[in-house]
Structures are given as C-alpha cells and as structure tokens.
Design a protein around this motif. Structure first.
Motif, PDB file in Angstrom:
ATOM      1  N   GLU A  89       0.811  -1.217   0.000  1.00 56.19           N
ATOM      2  CA  GLU A  89       0.000   0.000   0.000  1.00 56.19           C
ATOM      3  C   GLU A  89       0.845   1.268   0.000  1.00 56.19           C
ATOM      4  O   GLU A  89       0.333   2.369  -0.237  1.00 56.19           O
ATOM      5  N   ASP A  90       2.130   1.143   0.278  1.00 60.02           N
ATOM      6  CA  ASP A  90       3.031   2.294   0.243  1.00 60.02           C
ATOM      7  C   ASP A  90       3.586   2.554  -1.152  1.00 60.02           C
ATOM      8  O   ASP A  90       4.310   3.536  -1.358  1.00 60.02           O
ATOM      9  N   THR A  91       3.264   1.700  -2.099  1.00 65.25           N
ATOM     10  CA  THR A  91       3.727   1.890  -3.470  1.00 65.25           C
ATOM     11  C   THR A  91       3.165   3.183  -4.038  1.00 65.25           C
ATOM     12  O   THR A  91       1.941   3.399  -4.065  1.00 65.25           O
ATOM     13  N   ALA A  92       4.059   4.051  -4.470  1.00 63.96           N
ATOM     14  CA  ALA A  92       3.652   5.372  -4.952  1.00 63.96           C
ATOM     15  C   ALA A  92       4.887   6.120  -5.440  1.00 63.96           C
ATOM     16  O   ALA A  92       6.017   5.692  -5.203  1.00 63.96           O
ATOM     17  N   VAL A  93       4.645   7.239  -6.095  1.00 62.34           N
ATOM     18  CA  VAL A  93       5.713   8.202  -6.350  1.00 62.34           C
ATOM     19  C   VAL A  93       5.745   9.157  -5.168  1.00 62.34           C
ATOM     20  O   VAL A  93       4.700   9.705  -4.780  1.00 62.34           O
ATOM     21  N   TYR A  94       6.914   9.321  -4.610  1.00 64.53           N
ATOM     22  CA  TYR A  94       7.085  10.179  -3.443  1.00 64.53           C
ATOM     23  C   TYR A  94       7.747  11.493  -3.869  1.00 64.53           C
ATOM     24  O   TYR A  94       8.770  11.485  -4.557  1.00 64.53           O
ATOM     25  N   TYR A  95       7.147  12.576  -3.437  1.00 67.43           N
ATOM     26  CA  TYR A  95       7.620  13.910  -3.793  1.00 67.43           C
ATOM     27  C   TYR A  95       7.994  14.688  -2.535  1.00 67.43           C
ATOM     28  O   TYR A  95       7.329  14.579  -1.509  1.00 67.43           O
ATOM     29  N   CYS A  96       9.032  15.507  -2.650  1.00 68.65           N
ATOM     30  CA  CYS A  96       9.253  16.499  -1.619  1.00 68.65           C
ATOM     31  C   CYS A  96       8.895  17.870  -2.185  1.00 68.65           C
ATOM     32  O   CYS A  96       8.904  18.080  -3.404  1.00 68.65           O
ATOM     33  N   ALA A  97       8.555  18.760  -1.279  1.00 71.33           N
ATOM     34  CA  ALA A  97       8.139  20.094  -1.672  1.00 71.33           C
ATOM     35  C   ALA A  97       8.640  21.096  -0.642  1.00 71.33           C
ATOM     36  O   ALA A  97       8.852  20.736   0.523  1.00 71.33           O
ATOM     37  N   ALA A  98       8.809  22.332  -1.074  1.00 70.81           N
ATOM     38  CA  ALA A  98       9.357  23.363  -0.196  1.00 70.81           C
ATOM     39  C   ALA A  98       8.533  24.633  -0.266  1.00 70.81           C
ATOM     40  O   ALA A  98       7.895  24.933  -1.291  1.00 70.81           O
ATOM     41  N   ARG A  99       8.559  25.367   0.835  1.00 72.97           N
ATOM     42  CA  ARG A  99       7.957  26.698   0.847  1.00 72.97           C
ATOM     43  C   ARG A  99       8.797  27.581   1.746  1.00 72.97           C
ATOM     44  O   ARG A  99       9.368  27.115   2.739  1.00 72.97           O
ATOM     45  N   ARG A 100       8.877  28.839   1.370  1.00 72.38           N
ATOM     46  CA  ARG A 100       9.603  29.795   2.191  1.00 72.38           C
ATOM     47  C   ARG A 100       8.914  29.850   3.546  1.00 72.38           C
ATOM     48  O   ARG A 100       7.698  29.964   3.631  1.00 72.38           O
ATOM     49  N   SER A 101       9.681  29.798   4.597  1.00 72.96           N
ATOM     50  CA  SER A 101       9.116  29.739   5.934  1.00 72.96           C
ATOM     51  C   SER A 101       9.032  31.123   6.563  1.00 72.96           C
ATOM     52  O   SER A 101       9.995  31.886   6.534  1.00 72.96           O
ATOM     53  N   TYR A 102       7.852  31.398   7.156  1.00 73.84           N
ATOM     54  CA  TYR A 102       7.660  32.659   7.860  1.00 73.84           C
ATOM     55  C   TYR A 102       7.147  32.421   9.277  1.00 73.84           C
ATOM     56  O   TYR A 102       6.656  33.346   9.927  1.00 73.84           O
ATOM     57  N   SER A 103       7.244  31.180   9.703  1.00 76.78           N
ATOM     58  CA  SER A 103       6.808  30.856  11.053  1.00 76.78           C
ATOM     59  C   SER A 103       7.625  29.676  11.548  1.00 76.78           C
ATOM     60  O   SER A 103       8.503  29.168  10.847  1.00 76.78           O
ATOM     61  N   THR A 104       7.316  29.234  12.756  1.00 78.13           N
ATOM     62  CA  THR A 104       8.017  28.079  13.315  1.00 78.13           C
ATOM     63  C   THR A 104       7.299  26.775  12.999  1.00 78.13           C
ATOM     64  O   THR A 104       7.743  25.712  13.404  1.00 78.13           O
ATOM     65  N   ASP A 105       6.192  26.853  12.266  1.00 82.10           N
ATOM     66  CA  ASP A 105       5.360  25.688  11.998  1.00 82.10           C
ATOM     67  C   ASP A 105       5.627  25.162  10.591  1.00 82.10           C
ATOM     68  O   ASP A 105       6.386  25.760   9.824  1.00 82.10           O
ATOM     69  N   CYS A 106       5.047  24.029  10.243  1.00 82.75           N
ATOM     70  CA  CYS A 106       5.048  23.532   8.876  1.00 82.75           C
ATOM     71  C   CYS A 106       3.612  23.197   8.502  1.00 82.75           C
ATOM     72  O   CYS A 106       2.756  23.115   9.363  1.00 82.75           O
ATOM     73  N   GLY A 107       3.344  23.038   7.222  1.00 81.02           N
ATOM     74  CA  GLY A 107       1.978  22.779   6.788  1.00 81.02           C
ATOM     75  C   GLY A 107       1.944  21.975   5.529  1.00 81.02           C
ATOM     76  O   GLY A 107       2.876  21.224   5.230  1.00 81.02           O
ATOM     77  N   TRP A 108       0.880  22.145   4.756  1.00 80.51           N
ATOM     78  CA  TRP A 108       0.641  21.274   3.626  1.00 80.51           C
ATOM     79  C   TRP A 108       0.506  21.997   2.289  1.00 80.51           C
ATOM     80  O   TRP A 108       0.181  21.360   1.284  1.00 80.51           O
ATOM     81  N   ASN A 109       0.779  23.274   2.236  1.00 86.57           N
ATOM     82  CA  ASN A 109       0.727  24.032   0.986  1.00 86.57           C
ATOM     83  C   ASN A 109       2.135  24.460   0.598  1.00 86.57           C
ATOM     84  O   ASN A 109       2.807  25.146   1.366  1.00 86.57           O
ATOM     85  N   TYR A 110       2.574  24.068  -0.592  1.00 84.49           N
ATOM     86  CA  TYR A 110       3.951  24.292  -1.001  1.00 84.49           C
ATOM     87  C   TYR A 110       4.056  24.891  -2.382  1.00 84.49           C
ATOM     88  O   TYR A 110       3.189  24.684  -3.232  1.00 84.49           O
ATOM     89  N   GLN A 111       5.150  25.603  -2.614  1.00 82.52           N
ATOM     90  CA  GLN A 111       5.368  26.301  -3.882  1.00 82.52           C
ATOM     91  C   GLN A 111       6.273  25.530  -4.826  1.00 82.52           C
ATOM     92  O   GLN A 111       6.115  25.602  -6.035  1.00 82.52           O
ATOM     93  N   TYR A 112       7.246  24.843  -4.286  1.00 82.93           N
ATOM     94  CA  TYR A 112       8.274  24.228  -5.106  1.00 82.93           C
ATOM     95  C   TYR A 112       8.227  22.709  -4.930  1.00 82.93           C
ATOM     96  O   TYR A 112       8.115  22.222  -3.814  1.00 82.93           O
ATOM     97  N   TRP A 113       8.341  22.019  -6.054  1.00 84.21           N
ATOM     98  CA  TRP A 113       8.188  20.566  -6.046  1.00 84.21           C
ATOM     99  C   TRP A 113       9.324  19.888  -6.782  1.00 84.21           C
ATOM    100  O   TRP A 113       9.814  20.395  -7.790  1.00 84.21           O
ATOM    101  N   GLY A 114       9.713  18.716  -6.275  1.00 85.68           N
ATOM    102  CA  GLY A 114      10.648  17.882  -6.998  1.00 85.68           C
ATOM    103  C   GLY A 114       9.935  17.021  -8.016  1.00 85.68           C
ATOM    104  O   GLY A 114       8.702  17.076  -8.148  1.00 85.68           O
TER     105      GLY A 114
END
Length: 123
Positions: A89-114
C-alpha cells in the motif's frame, strides 16, 4: 531558483525499509519548510509529513504515524524520509516540496516541487 531532487526510491520487499532524500540547490534550505507527499496510481496526491525550517516541528498524516520519520540536515541542504515496515500500500511516487518559511510551523501548501522518486513494494 530552488530545485529539489528526490532519491532513494526503488523496489523493496514487504517489511523492508527505505530512506528517501530530498536535496535542495539554489537556496539555503534552512529558510524553507519541507513536506513529503506521495501519489499512488489512480489516487490523489497525499500529504505524508512535514518539517519546519529548524526541524523543531514535525507532522505526520495518520497513515504515516509510527512508520515514517522525517528529518533534515540543513548543513547538507537535505531532508530525509525514513520509511519502515513497508507494505504494498506504500507503493507510490514520493515527492518532496518546499515553501519559504515565515513561522516556526510547517503545513501542507507548497510552492516548489521535486520530480519524485518511485517506491515499489512487492515480493
């Protein structure tokens, strides 16, 4: 310009482990939050985990808790995703993504993708 390159995917037997890497170039990754996502055939893209720019905050989807570990090495401009006890069930294409950080938190909306790395779990 930020570029992300994933690596570490491949064919693994059920129960095995993989360590995915997300290497960044063009920027200092320490200023960016990073997320890992995956997309299985015929399914929507799913957020798996994220990590804040310092590494102090990590989050996991319910499907990832207990088997996935996200970490980062800002000195190496790289983020990792350790996956244990892999199942088909883990079979998939795995992507990383980045966003400029303006806080100490992380989330699920990103600008840049591999481009993604394929993980196939099969005996």
């Amino acid at each position: 310009q930020l570029q992300l390159v994933e690596s570490g995917g491949g064919l693994v037997q059920p129960g095995g482990s993989l360590r995915l890497s997300c290497a960044a170039s063009g920027v200092t990754l320490a200023y960016y939050d990073i997320g890992w996502f995956r997309q299985a055939p015929g399914k929507e893209r799913e957020g798996i985990s994220c990590i804040s720019r310092s590494g102090g905050i990590t989050k996991y989807a319910d499907s990832a808790k207990g088997r996935f570990t996200i970490s980062r090495d800002n000195a190496k401009n790289t983020v990792f995703l350790q996956i244990d006890s892999l199942s088909p069930e883990d079979t998939a294409v795995y992507y990383c993504a980045a966003r400029r950080s303006y806080s100490t938190d992380c989330g699920w909306n990103y600008q840049y993708w591999g481009q993604g790395t394929q993980v196939t779990v099969s005996s």
